[in-house]
Design an enzyme around this catalytic site. Structure first.
Site: not given
Ligand code: NOJ
Length: 544
Positions: A97, A240, A314-315
């Site tokens: 990430d 993203e 994860h969001d």
């Protein structure tokens, strides 16, 4: 073009919640290493690892205080090297990430920058004088409140599009860009498989004009980054990009522009949100719209882009709870989501626990919540007069902790995640929903994912076939073809808890995967059971 990442299936690990190895209740890198055989058995070929860098954890690692060191709770740099090596032995690439829109306020650069207006690091961040004694403008933080915080000592405000412990880097400063590129090269030299780029659409922001996403210099920076770092390497990069349309996505991913491999687009993810409101304001999903949006993305990128396929991260809340049925039809609907997505064109992403049908984890009070986004929203809305009940119901539907409860490995205490006290509560359904139980049952959700990954590896049509939506079906039936060199596959998914009909226009030659065990008629009208989904090869040369 044919790149490894076009054939890959990526598994996202949220390290804090994946596997603890030392009993401190926090997942860690040795824990991940101990589960690589499980991932290899599932068949995935890349891991996207959420941040493992040094961080004070205001936003669980998305606030980085040292990009070239590992969070002590997660292990050491030696553990990290071992993880890369052990993953490589299993032909799994490790995608890191990259969080460079902002750092932590505890990063050495910000600590220096705060020392005063003349500090050489001051200009690494975005500072503005007050206007009329208040904030420079109305920019809002994603985590509630103003995006500006006053630094009492200097009397200036700094920008943070997320929490106030996540100051935004000033990408207009060439030195900042060079530092980021050097850091990326540090990781690339270690043999990683690429980067997932956190909120990368924000780096070209022009805060004075209120522009955050898709600023004018965004693509110039990405082209510069590509040249300075990964451009000549065989790695994957995925950005993203929350507001991307297909036209915007092409700007990032057209191979000729030399920017990124692909982006995460979120158009489908926003379909249960009220127009013009934020993620907490829910509306019912229209399956017609979902078909329309996903089909648009399937067909409009052409050779100028590549799709990322995902329901979860994860969001986001767990898809089986969000748009499926996490009670009576949990297994059927979880498999339906898997089949529908994994047969599309693009690179599929599996978020940890999705492959075993993990569900949302309801809470009944704010004390149970860890996530900064939910907590800040709770306080903001409470002050605005919302009722506690309505806020908690939004958090139960959309809160990020839903995806962050520990991975459920087995029926032992704390689901086999830790021998200590888990940092976040384990979903109480773990005795029933866990990896061990999935592995023991060849009809489980896990084996559906495994089979889908095998189909992708074995059949070029899954990777390269053209996508065609089948129009005119019942609204709740999502059906499409994949077509390659005269070969045709049919994918049908009943997106509802009631029976629906679907008429076959060709004859089924071979049923490749099915989430019910019954046989299907080869021709004519099918009565689809709740959440029934299948993939079938259609006889060649047959007229429709
Ligand atoms: C997007 C990440 O996925 C999310 O978890 C994080 O809070 C924000 N970016 C800020 O880094």
């Amino acid at each position: 073009m044919s790149a490894w990442w076009q054939k890959a299936v990526v598994y996202q690990i949220y390290p804090r919640s994946f596997q603890d190895s030392n009993g401190d209740g926090i997942g860690d890198i040795p824990g991940i290493i101990s589960r690589l055989d499980y991932l290899q058995f599932l068949g995935i070929t890349a891991i996207w690892l959420s941040p493992v860098y040094q961080s004070p954890n205001d936003d669980n690692g998305y606030d980085i205080s040292d990009y070239e060191d590992i969070m002590s709770e997660f292990g050491s740099m030696d553990d990290m090297k071992k993880l890369i090596h052990e993953a490589d032995k299993r032909e799994i690439k490790l995608v890191m990430d990259l969080v460079v829109n902002h750092t932590s306020d505890e990063h050495a650069w910000f600590v220096e920058a705060k020392k005063g207006k003349d500090n050489p690091y001051r200009d690494y961040y975005v500072w503005r004088d007050p206007i009329n004694g208040g904030v420079p403008n109305e920019l809002h933080s994603t985590f509630s409140g103003s995006a500006w915080t006053l630094d009492e000592e200097s009397g200036q405000y700094y920008l943070h599009l997320f929490s106030k412990k996540q100051p935004d880097l000033n990408w207009e400063n060439e030195k900042v860009r060079q530092e980021v590129y050097d850091m990326m090269n540090f990781w690339l030299d270690m043999g990683i498989g690429g980067f997932r780029m956190d909120v990368i659409d924000l780096i070209g922001k022009l805060p004075d004009q209120g522009i955050t996403g898709n600023g004018p210099l965004l693509h110039t920076y990405l082209q510069e980054m590509n040249q300075a770092t990964f451009g000549s390497l065989d790695v994957m990069t995925v950005g993203e990009t929350w507001g991307a349309t297909p036209e915007i996505a092409k700007l990032y991913s057209d191979p000729e522009r030399k920017e990124l491999s692909m982006v995460f687009q979120f158009e489908h993810i926003g379909l249960d949100q009220q127009e013009g409101k934020d993620k907490w304001d829910l509306k019912t999903l229209s399956i017609g719209q979902l078909k329309h949006v996903l089909s648009k993305w399937q067909t409009s990128l052409g050779h100028q882009g590549w799709n990322s396929l995902f329901w979860n991260n994860h969001d986001l809340p767990r898809i089986v709870s969000r748009w499926g049925n996490d009670q009576e039809y949990r297994v059927e609907s979880a498999k339906m989501f898997a089949i529908l997505l994994h047969m599309m064109k693009g690179t599929p992403y599996i978020y940890q626990g999705e492959e075993i049908g993990m569900t949302n984890c309801p809470i009944s009070s704010i004390e149970e919540v860890d996530d900064i986004e939910s907590i800040n929203m709770y306080n903001e809305r409470l002050a605005q007069g919302y009722t506690k009940e309505s806020i908690l119901s939004s958090i139960n539907a959309k809160g990020r902790d839903n995806a962050r409860t520990p991975m459920q490995w087995d029926e032992s205490e704390s689901a086999g995640f830790t021998k200590g006290t888990p940092w976040l509560h384990v979903n109480p359904n773990y005795p029933m929903i866990n990896a061990k139980e999935n592995l023991a049952d060849t009809n489980s959700i896990f084996y559906t994912y495994k089979k889908l990954i095998e189909l992708r590896k074995e059949h070029a049509i899954v990777v390269w076939g053209e996508y065609e939506l089948i129009e005119g079906t019942a609204e709740e039936v999502f059906a499409y073809y994949r077509v390659l060199n005269g070969e045709k596959w049919l994918i049908v998914a009943n997106f509802s808890p009631s029976e629906k009909t679907f008429t076959l226009s060709g004859a089924i030659e071979e049923l490749l995967i099915h989430n019910y065990q019954d046989t299907l008629p080869k021709i004519g009208e099918l009565l689809l059971k709740p959440y029934e989904a299948f993939v079938a090869k259609i006889f060649r040369g047959r007229k429709e």
